[in-house]
Scaffold this motif. Structure first.
Motif, PDB file in Angstrom:
ATOM      1  N   LEU A   1      -0.922  -9.580  -2.556  1.00  0.00           N
ATOM      2  CA  LEU A   1      -0.231  -8.549  -1.782  1.00  0.00           C
ATOM      3  C   LEU A   1      -1.242  -7.492  -1.324  1.00  0.00           C
ATOM      4  O   LEU A   1      -1.255  -7.089  -0.157  1.00  0.00           O
ATOM      5  CB  LEU A   1       0.813  -7.908  -2.697  1.00  0.00           C
ATOM      6  CG  LEU A   1       2.071  -7.324  -2.118  1.00  0.00           C
ATOM      7  CD1 LEU A   1       2.814  -8.358  -1.325  1.00  0.00           C
ATOM      8  CD2 LEU A   1       2.959  -6.818  -3.243  1.00  0.00           C
ATOM      9  N   THR A   2      -2.084  -7.079  -2.258  1.00  0.00           N
ATOM     10  CA  THR A   2      -3.090  -6.066  -1.935  1.00  0.00           C
ATOM     11  C   THR A   2      -4.037  -6.555  -0.843  1.00  0.00           C
ATOM     12  O   THR A   2      -4.346  -5.814   0.083  1.00  0.00           O
ATOM     13  CB  THR A   2      -3.889  -5.717  -3.200  1.00  0.00           C
ATOM     14  OG1 THR A   2      -2.980  -5.431  -4.248  1.00  0.00           O
ATOM     15  CG2 THR A   2      -4.756  -4.509  -2.965  1.00  0.00           C
ATOM     16  N   THR A   3      -4.482  -7.801  -0.955  1.00  0.00           N
ATOM     17  CA  THR A   3      -5.425  -8.287   0.062  1.00  0.00           C
ATOM     18  C   THR A   3      -4.743  -8.443   1.414  1.00  0.00           C
ATOM     19  O   THR A   3      -5.405  -8.502   2.434  1.00  0.00           O
ATOM     20  CB  THR A   3      -6.041  -9.643  -0.318  1.00  0.00           C
ATOM     21  OG1 THR A   3      -5.005 -10.606  -0.421  1.00  0.00           O
ATOM     22  CG2 THR A   3      -6.785  -9.563  -1.619  1.00  0.00           C
ATOM     23  N   LEU A   4      -3.414  -8.532   1.429  1.00  0.00           N
ATOM     24  CA  LEU A   4      -2.714  -8.604   2.714  1.00  0.00           C
ATOM     25  C   LEU A   4      -2.363  -7.196   3.203  1.00  0.00           C
ATOM     26  O   LEU A   4      -1.446  -7.012   3.992  1.00  0.00           O
ATOM     27  CB  LEU A   4      -1.466  -9.472   2.594  1.00  0.00           C
ATOM     28  CG  LEU A   4      -1.794 -10.952   2.404  1.00  0.00           C
ATOM     29  CD1 LEU A   4      -0.591 -11.733   1.910  1.00  0.00           C
ATOM     30  CD2 LEU A   4      -2.303 -11.564   3.692  1.00  0.00           C
ATOM     31  N   ALA A   5      -3.130  -6.221   2.711  1.00  0.00           N
ATOM     32  CA  ALA A   5      -3.007  -4.821   3.155  1.00  0.00           C
ATOM     33  C   ALA A   5      -1.601  -4.268   2.951  1.00  0.00           C
ATOM     34  O   ALA A   5      -1.099  -3.478   3.735  1.00  0.00           O
ATOM     35  CB  ALA A   5      -3.438  -4.656   4.614  1.00  0.00           C
ATOM     36  N   THR A   6      -0.938  -4.730   1.891  1.00  0.00           N
ATOM     37  CA  THR A   6       0.388  -4.205   1.562  1.00  0.00           C
ATOM     38  C   THR A   6       0.300  -3.578   0.176  1.00  0.00           C
ATOM     39  O   THR A   6      -0.115  -4.226  -0.764  1.00  0.00           O
ATOM     40  CB  THR A   6       1.428  -5.338   1.547  1.00  0.00           C
ATOM     41  OG1 THR A   6       1.387  -5.978   2.809  1.00  0.00           O
ATOM     42  CG2 THR A   6       2.813  -4.819   1.292  1.00  0.00           C
ATOM     43  N   ASN A   7       0.692  -2.334   0.081  1.00  0.00           N
ATOM     44  CA  ASN A   7       0.579  -1.642  -1.196  1.00  0.00           C
ATOM     45  C   ASN A   7       1.700  -2.084  -2.138  1.00  0.00           C
ATOM     46  O   ASN A   7       2.870  -1.937  -1.813  1.00  0.00           O
ATOM     47  CB  ASN A   7       0.659  -0.139  -0.952  1.00  0.00           C
ATOM     48  CG  ASN A   7       0.298   0.638  -2.187  1.00  0.00           C
ATOM     49  OD1 ASN A   7       0.729   0.303  -3.283  1.00  0.00           O
ATOM     50  ND2 ASN A   7      -0.502   1.668  -2.005  1.00  0.00           N
TER      51      ASN A   7
ATOM     52  N   TYR B   1       5.726  -1.813  -1.741  1.00  0.00           N
ATOM     53  CA  TYR B   1       6.481  -3.029  -1.457  1.00  0.00           C
ATOM     54  C   TYR B   1       7.374  -3.421  -2.626  1.00  0.00           C
ATOM     55  O   TYR B   1       8.496  -3.861  -2.435  1.00  0.00           O
ATOM     56  CB  TYR B   1       5.505  -4.163  -1.135  1.00  0.00           C
ATOM     57  CG  TYR B   1       6.153  -5.421  -0.643  1.00  0.00           C
ATOM     58  CD1 TYR B   1       6.575  -5.529   0.676  1.00  0.00           C
ATOM     59  CD2 TYR B   1       6.331  -6.510  -1.490  1.00  0.00           C
ATOM     60  CE1 TYR B   1       7.167  -6.683   1.138  1.00  0.00           C
ATOM     61  CE2 TYR B   1       6.917  -7.671  -1.027  1.00  0.00           C
ATOM     62  CZ  TYR B   1       7.334  -7.756   0.283  1.00  0.00           C
ATOM     63  OH  TYR B   1       7.917  -8.903   0.731  1.00  0.00           O
TER      64      TYR B   1
END
Ligand SMILES: Nc1ncnc2c1ncn2[C@@H]1O[C@H](COP(=O)(O)OP(=O)(O)OP(=O)(O)O)[C@@H](O)[C@H]1O
Ligand SMILES: [Mg+2]
Lengths: 267, 257
Positions: free
Chosen positions: B130-136, B140
């Motif tokens: 999730l983090t690497t997909l620029a989603t905190n 989320y």
């Protein structure tokens, strides 16, 4: 792959620059000073024994693990200083395939692939769905699979979905943690071609981990070997066959005898 | 010497844990109020917490109302004060039993589910992904759960109040010879808005605590299945204890006025 592209990267600021990166878990000193430059459009493959810290290295660069010491720069920016929006902007440059795929099991396959497009780039769902299907097709998965949930996939299929997810947003930098492990040789080669194509067509910088030497030879401009927390050797694909570094020789030929002693008990 | 050291070490570890939780809470709250908001996740959590908890909360409430009426009767009949049974039942349910029992039931249901889901996401690297997909992950996963907890628990408790009082009414009219009108009349006449409001405030706090414990333990779980199991247990136990202690604190605050 040809070497000119790799040479392009030299002289300019490297895409990623590591200096003296160290990471320990308690007494387990996994990374003991890593120096590495990855140029723009360059594809680097890290080889090394199981448990030597290859995955940890990728996670440190992505900021998922905080290194104990050392400098990590992406496009000249010190990653450890970035916060909030800047950090997110930096992360947007990356696409990562995790060793165990790490798919979101609450979302169907296509939404996994489209996640970065929908949540990150705020694309509408319909368009994201279309792109997801294209990316899935590129890794040999059809529309039927797109509607399944990750729990319904085989190991190799998960890996390919993870790959599709990593490249869905056309990132500038791609990290692949063992992209061909668990795939049959033919599909493995299809994936190798895909990685070569991503680096070549999109001009992405790539950092891959693999134990599969055929794959390494195909996708790498440069290969580097991690042993006991340091990168002990680095060279081009051609050089790896002519090197007289005993560690590298033992590794690429897969001999049990040699300077790398496997800590196993022989009966 | 060894013993004192042990006390000191335990105390420091406790302080560190409290500090970690405080930081986690602060970060989580800051993400609840800053965009982007994930409306779809919030809706999903509200359905999960609010809608799917209805049966278990409803059953708890109706049986509690029934038992409470019977027991109150046992006590009050001894000094011929049966007429106040409806008031006692209504006040007990709205002020105490509704929020506390609904809170504990939801802690078992939702606190455990949150810890298990987020914990599994942690150990299978889905949170890293999730983090690497620029989603905190705080935005989320955690913010929607906290907000849903705060919104849904008061609604559930309001429903539990109604069902609980209805349970009392059933026993009162069918078993204890109250006339239907008199029971409701008595129940309503002495009920003050503050009785219900204090219960709903409690519910909102409990909803926050349940979601916070589920998320905190899940987010910090490590290891594999065993770690997730431990996180689940810790989430339910700590949420239950916090509910009971905050229940006292909030009661004290309302009582003082
Ligand atoms: N979160 C963690 N906590 C503690 N130790 C860890 C953690 N992650 C990795 N390690 C340790 O770091 C070392 C390197 O792990 P890593 O996963 O990077 O290996 P690897 O080189 O990727 O191996 P493989 O090729 O088998 O995937 C291992 O000894 C492992 O025990
Ligand atoms: Mg690994």
């Amino acid at each position: 792959m040809n070497q000119e592209k790799a040479a392009d990267g030299q002289g300019k600021t490297p895409k990623i620059r590591l200096r003296g990166v160290k990471k320990s878990f308690g007494d387990n000193h996994v990374l003991r000073g890593i120096d590495l430059d990855i140029g723009e459009g360059e594809s680097i493959v890290v080889i090394g024994g199981s448990g030597t810290g290859k995955s940890v290295l990728l996670k440190c660069i992505l900021g998922l693990l905080r290194p104990d010491e050392g400098l990590i720069e992406v496009d000249g920016e010190d990653v450890s200083r970035l916060r909030g929006k800047d950090l997110e902007r930096m992360r947007r440059k990356f696409g990562m395939l995790f060793q165990n795929a790490a798919l979101f099991d609450s979302l169907p396959v296509w939404e996994n692939v489209a996640f970065g497009l929908i949540e990150g780039d705020r694309m509408n769902k319909k368009e994201a769905h279309k792109i997801a299907l294209q990316k899935l097709a590129a890794v040999g998965l059809d529309e039927e699979v797109a509607g399944l949930f990750p729990a319904e996939l085989s190991g190799g299929m998960k890996k390919r979905v993870g790959l599709a997810r990593a490249i869905a947003t056309n990132p500038e930098i791609v990290f692949f943690d063992e992209p061909t492990t668990g795939l049959d040789p033919i599909m493995g080669d299809v994936i190798n071609d895909l990685i070569v194509q991503i680096v070549h067509d999109l001009g992405a910088s790539a950092l891959s981990i693999t134990h599969d030497m055929a794959s390494a030879r195909k996708i790498a401009h440069r290969i580097t070997m991690l042993y006991q927390g340091r990168l002990i050797w680095s060279g081009t694909v051609a050089e790896i066959d002519t090197t007289d570094n005993a560690y590298v020789k033992q590794f690429i030929h897969g001999h049990a005898e040699g300077p790398i002693a496997m800590p196993v008990l022989r009966p | 010497m060894g013993f004192i050291q042990l006390i000191g070490r335990t105390f420091l570890a406790f302080l560190a844990a409290v500090g970690r939780l405080a930081i986690f809470t602060g970060v989580a709250l800051s993400h609840c109020v800053r965009p982007p908001f994930y409306g779809r996740n919030l809706l999903r959590q509200m359905v999960e917490i609010g809608y799917y908890s209805l049966p278990v909360v409803g059953l708890t409430a109706i049986f509690t109302g029934m038992v409470l009426t019977l027991q109150t009767h046992t006590g009050f009949a001894r000094f011929q004060a049966e007429s106040v049974i409806p008031q006692v039942v209504v006040v007990s349910i709205t002020r105490e039993l509704g929020p506390v029992l609904a809170g504990l039931m939801v802690a078992g249901r939702i606190g455990a589910a949150m810890a298990a889901e987020i914990g599994t996401m942690r150990v299978t690297e889905q949170i890293d992904a999730l983090t690497t997909l620029a989603t905190n992950p705080f935005k989320y996963l955690i913010a929607p759960r906290l907000v849903a907890g705060v919104i849904c628990l008061p609604i559930l408790v309001l429903i539990a109040d109604i069902i609980g009082v209805f349970g009392g009414y059933l026993i009162g009219t069918y078993k204890l010879d109250f006339s239907a009108g008199a029971y409701l009349q008595n129940a309503r006449a002495f009920l003050e808005p503050m009785d219900v409001i204090s219960g709903l405030v409690k519910a909102a706090v409990f909803g926050f605590l349940i979601a916070l414990m589920g998320c905190y333990h899940g987010y910090n779980s490590q290891g594999g299945a065993q770690g997730v199991g431990a996180a689940t247990t810790n989430a339910v136990v700590s949420a239950s204890i916090l509910i009971l202690s905050f229940n006292y604190v909030i009661t004290e605050l309302f009582f003082a006025r």
